[in-house]
Design a protein around this motif. Structure first.
Motif, PDB file in Angstrom:
ATOM      1  N   TYR A  33      23.232  13.372  12.064  1.00  0.00           N
ATOM      2  CA  TYR A  33      22.405  14.479  12.533  1.00  0.00           C
ATOM      3  C   TYR A  33      21.985  15.309  11.335  1.00  0.00           C
ATOM      4  CZ  TYR A  33      24.439  13.423  17.097  1.00  0.00           C
ATOM      5  OH  TYR A  33      24.841  12.797  18.252  1.00  0.00           O
ATOM      6  N   LYS A  34      20.679  15.604  11.253  1.00  0.00           N
ATOM      7  CA  LYS A  34      20.169  16.472  10.191  1.00  0.00           C
ATOM      8  C   LYS A  34      19.373  17.583  10.832  1.00  0.00           C
ATOM      9  CE  LYS A  34      19.692  13.330   6.300  1.00  0.00           C
ATOM     10  NZ  LYS A  34      18.765  12.782   5.314  1.00  0.00           N
ATOM     11  N   PHE A  35      19.594  18.789  10.352  1.00  0.00           N
ATOM     12  CA  PHE A  35      18.769  19.908  10.798  1.00  0.00           C
ATOM     13  C   PHE A  35      18.633  20.906   9.671  1.00  0.00           C
ATOM     14  CE2 PHE A  35      23.056  20.352  12.464  1.00  0.00           C
ATOM     15  CZ  PHE A  35      23.456  21.574  11.956  1.00  0.00           C
ATOM     16  N   GLU A  36      17.541  21.645   9.750  1.00  0.00           N
ATOM     17  CA  GLU A  36      17.190  22.590   8.694  1.00  0.00           C
ATOM     18  C   GLU A  36      17.400  24.010   9.188  1.00  0.00           C
ATOM     19  OE1 GLU A  36      13.142  23.926   6.381  1.00  0.00           O
ATOM     20  OE2 GLU A  36      13.340  21.822   6.990  1.00  0.00           O
ATOM     21  N   CYS A  37      18.075  24.793   8.361  1.00  0.00           N
ATOM     22  CA  CYS A  37      18.306  26.199   8.677  1.00  0.00           C
ATOM     23  C   CYS A  37      17.248  27.048   7.980  1.00  0.00           C
ATOM     24  CB  CYS A  37      19.688  26.621   8.196  1.00  0.00           C
ATOM     25  SG  CYS A  37      21.005  25.667   8.945  1.00  0.00           S
ATOM     26  N   LYS A  38      17.092  28.284   8.438  1.00  0.00           N
ATOM     27  CA  LYS A  38      16.096  29.170   7.823  1.00  0.00           C
ATOM     28  C   LYS A  38      16.501  29.571   6.410  1.00  0.00           C
ATOM     29  CE  LYS A  38      14.362  31.059  12.144  1.00  0.00           C
ATOM     30  NZ  LYS A  38      14.298  32.210  13.031  1.00  0.00           N
ATOM     31  N   THR A  39      17.804  29.774   6.183  1.00  0.00           N
ATOM     32  CA  THR A  39      18.273  30.184   4.855  1.00  0.00           C
ATOM     33  C   THR A  39      19.455  29.313   4.425  1.00  0.00           C
ATOM     34  OG1 THR A  39      19.877  31.782   5.697  1.00  0.00           O
ATOM     35  CG2 THR A  39      17.636  32.589   5.315  1.00  0.00           C
ATOM     36  N   THR A  40      19.732  29.334   3.133  1.00  0.00           N
ATOM     37  CA  THR A  40      20.876  28.614   2.598  1.00  0.00           C
ATOM     38  C   THR A  40      22.188  29.230   3.084  1.00  0.00           C
ATOM     39  OG1 THR A  40      19.578  28.071   0.643  1.00  0.00           O
ATOM     40  CG2 THR A  40      21.933  27.788   0.457  1.00  0.00           C
ATOM     41  N   ASN A  41      22.216  30.556   3.186  1.00  0.00           N
ATOM     42  CA  ASN A  41      23.430  31.225   3.664  1.00  0.00           C
ATOM     43  C   ASN A  41      23.770  30.826   5.093  1.00  0.00           C
ATOM     44  OD1 ASN A  41      23.959  32.536   1.284  1.00  0.00           O
ATOM     45  ND2 ASN A  41      22.836  34.383   1.861  1.00  0.00           N
ATOM     46  N   GLU A  42      22.751  30.655   5.912  1.00  0.00           N
ATOM     47  CA  GLU A  42      22.957  30.202   7.281  1.00  0.00           C
ATOM     48  C   GLU A  42      23.577  28.798   7.292  1.00  0.00           C
ATOM     49  OE1 GLU A  42      19.464  29.921   9.897  1.00  0.00           O
ATOM     50  OE2 GLU A  42      20.025  31.907  10.607  1.00  0.00           O
ATOM     51  N   ALA A  43      23.050  27.922   6.435  1.00  0.00           N
ATOM     52  CA  ALA A  43      23.569  26.556   6.343  1.00  0.00           C
ATOM     53  C   ALA A  43      25.022  26.568   5.861  1.00  0.00           C
ATOM     54  CB  ALA A  43      22.703  25.726   5.398  1.00  0.00           C
ATOM     55  N   LYS A  44      25.331  27.410   4.869  1.00  0.00           N
ATOM     56  CA  LYS A  44      26.709  27.532   4.380  1.00  0.00           C
ATOM     57  C   LYS A  44      27.638  27.985   5.500  1.00  0.00           C
ATOM     58  CE  LYS A  44      25.726  28.740  -0.423  1.00  0.00           C
ATOM     59  NZ  LYS A  44      25.790  29.816  -1.436  1.00  0.00           N
ATOM     60  N   ARG A  45      27.192  28.938   6.277  1.00  0.00           N
ATOM     61  CA  ARG A  45      28.012  29.475   7.371  1.00  0.00           C
ATOM     62  C   ARG A  45      28.286  28.403   8.418  1.00  0.00           C
ATOM     63  NH1 ARG A  45      28.742  34.385  10.591  1.00  0.00           N
ATOM     64  NH2 ARG A  45      30.328  33.660  12.049  1.00  0.00           N
ATOM     65  N   ILE A  46      27.275  27.608   8.746  1.00  0.00           N
ATOM     66  CA  ILE A  46      27.437  26.536   9.735  1.00  0.00           C
ATOM     67  C   ILE A  46      28.459  25.510   9.244  1.00  0.00           C
ATOM     68  CG2 ILE A  46      26.258  24.559  10.791  1.00  0.00           C
ATOM     69  CD1 ILE A  46      23.784  26.399  11.042  1.00  0.00           C
ATOM     70  N   VAL A  47      28.316  25.070   7.994  1.00  0.00           N
ATOM     71  CA  VAL A  47      29.238  24.084   7.430  1.00  0.00           C
ATOM     72  C   VAL A  47      30.662  24.647   7.393  1.00  0.00           C
ATOM     73  CG1 VAL A  47      29.830  22.833   5.314  1.00  0.00           C
ATOM     74  CG2 VAL A  47      27.475  22.874   6.115  1.00  0.00           C
ATOM     75  N   LYS A  48      30.795  25.896   6.965  1.00  0.00           N
ATOM     76  CA  LYS A  48      32.120  26.537   6.884  1.00  0.00           C
ATOM     77  C   LYS A  48      32.778  26.616   8.260  1.00  0.00           C
ATOM     78  CE  LYS A  48      32.530  31.015   6.796  1.00  0.00           C
ATOM     79  NZ  LYS A  48      33.414  31.594   7.766  1.00  0.00           N
ATOM     80  N   ASP A  49      32.015  27.016   9.267  1.00  0.00           N
ATOM     81  CA  ASP A  49      32.569  27.140  10.613  1.00  0.00           C
ATOM     82  C   ASP A  49      32.992  25.787  11.195  1.00  0.00           C
ATOM     83  OD1 ASP A  49      32.350  29.878  10.655  1.00  0.00           O
ATOM     84  OD2 ASP A  49      30.499  29.917  11.814  1.00  0.00           O
ATOM     85  N   ILE A  50      32.184  24.760  10.949  1.00  0.00           N
ATOM     86  CA  ILE A  50      32.524  23.430  11.467  1.00  0.00           C
ATOM     87  C   ILE A  50      33.795  22.917  10.796  1.00  0.00           C
ATOM     88  CG2 ILE A  50      31.798  21.008  11.570  1.00  0.00           C
ATOM     89  CD1 ILE A  50      28.883  22.078  11.775  1.00  0.00           C
ATOM     90  N   ILE A  51      33.853  23.003   9.485  1.00  0.00           N
ATOM     91  CA  ILE A  51      35.012  22.469   8.759  1.00  0.00           C
ATOM     92  C   ILE A  51      36.279  23.248   9.086  1.00  0.00           C
ATOM     93  CG2 ILE A  51      36.014  22.145   6.460  1.00  0.00           C
ATOM     94  CD1 ILE A  51      33.185  21.391   5.505  1.00  0.00           C
ATOM     95  N   SER A  52      36.177  24.571   9.125  1.00  0.00           N
ATOM     96  CA  SER A  52      37.385  25.357   9.419  1.00  0.00           C
ATOM     97  C   SER A  52      37.851  25.139  10.861  1.00  0.00           C
ATOM     98  CB  SER A  52      37.164  26.834   9.139  1.00  0.00           C
ATOM     99  OG  SER A  52      36.170  27.361   9.970  1.00  0.00           O
ATOM    100  N   SER A  53      36.926  24.896  11.784  1.00  0.00           N
ATOM    101  CA  SER A  53      37.330  24.603  13.164  1.00  0.00           C
ATOM    102  C   SER A  53      38.005  23.249  13.277  1.00  0.00           C
ATOM    103  CB  SER A  53      36.122  24.624  14.090  1.00  0.00           C
ATOM    104  OG  SER A  53      35.607  25.912  14.187  1.00  0.00           O
ATOM    105  N   MET A  54      37.511  22.273  12.526  1.00  0.00           N
ATOM    106  CA  MET A  54      38.079  20.926  12.598  1.00  0.00           C
ATOM    107  C   MET A  54      39.422  20.823  11.884  1.00  0.00           C
ATOM    108  SD  MET A  54      34.885  18.343  12.285  1.00  0.00           S
ATOM    109  CE  MET A  54      35.949  16.930  12.439  1.00  0.00           C
ATOM    110  N   THR A  55      39.553  21.477  10.747  1.00  0.00           N
ATOM    111  CA  THR A  55      40.778  21.336   9.961  1.00  0.00           C
ATOM    112  C   THR A  55      41.814  22.394  10.299  1.00  0.00           C
ATOM    113  OG1 THR A  55      39.880  22.684   8.175  1.00  0.00           O
ATOM    114  CG2 THR A  55      39.571  20.293   8.020  1.00  0.00           C
ATOM    115  N   GLY A  56      41.374  23.480  10.895  1.00  0.00           N
ATOM    116  CA  GLY A  56      42.290  24.560  11.213  1.00  0.00           C
ATOM    117  C   GLY A  56      42.660  25.389  10.000  1.00  0.00           C
ATOM    118  N   ALA A  57      41.921  25.216   8.906  1.00  0.00           N
ATOM    119  CA  ALA A  57      42.220  25.963   7.685  1.00  0.00           C
ATOM    120  C   ALA A  57      40.918  26.309   6.988  1.00  0.00           C
ATOM    121  CB  ALA A  57      43.090  25.128   6.754  1.00  0.00           C
ATOM    122  N   ASN A  58      40.960  27.379   6.223  1.00  0.00           N
ATOM    123  CA  ASN A  58      39.769  27.725   5.448  1.00  0.00           C
ATOM    124  C   ASN A  58      39.775  26.946   4.137  1.00  0.00           C
ATOM    125  OD1 ASN A  58      41.624  29.033   3.846  1.00  0.00           O
ATOM    126  ND2 ASN A  58      41.022  31.085   4.476  1.00  0.00           N
TER     127      ASN A  58
END
Length: 161
Positions: A79-104
């Protein structure tokens, strides 16, 4: 689900469209919703990506970001999608990874460093044991140098005849 909590929600561009696809990240799935209807702003579910379907390789979640484009690799497709800003993309990646791993990120990096340190310690122990063995051999050879030289001359003389 009752235990689902929305972590992040924003509009993204998905499949050559406009920024009219809403991404909804919860603690166990990602939902992509498309605007439908002219007068009423209703959203229709177009994709649901469960976290257990996202690939994990060497304890790294297969969610990548390049500038403002996010790529999620699952067992079925990418799946590929484009965010309006780079910060938005960083936030999405961070939230997905931290939810999956249970750690920051800090916790994951410290775990990796800890594992590397344990590996290095075991290598040092193995090398130290080998060095001790080699050291004792050097001492034995040094003590018996004259006898070893005499034996090697005797062996060499056997080959000359």
């Amino acid at each position: 689900m009752k235990d689902e909590k929305v972590l992040y929600e924003t509009n993204v561009k998905y499949k050559k469209g406009k920024y009219d696809t809403k991404i909804n990240i919860t603690n166990n799935k990602i939902t992509l919703l498309k605007k439908s209807g002219i007068f009423k702003r209703k959203y229709k579910i177009i994709e649901i990506i469960n976290f257990n379907k996202i690939n994990v390789y060497n304890d790294d979640v297969e969610v990548k970001r390049k500038h403002n484009i996010v790529e999620i690799t699952t067992q079925e497709k990418i799946y590929k999608f484009e965010c309006k800003t780079t910060n938005e993309a960083k936030r999405i990646v961070k939230d997905i990874i931290s939810s999956m791993t249970g750690a920051n990120k800090i916790k994951r990096v410290s775990n990796k460093i800890s594992n590397i340190a344990k590996g290095v310690a075991s290598c040092v122990m193995a090398v130290g044991g080998a060095a001790a063995t080699i050291g004792s051999l050097v001492i034995i050879v040094d003590k018996n140098k004259k006898e070893i030289v005499k034996m090697s001359k005797t062996v060499m003389s056997l080959f000359k005849k």
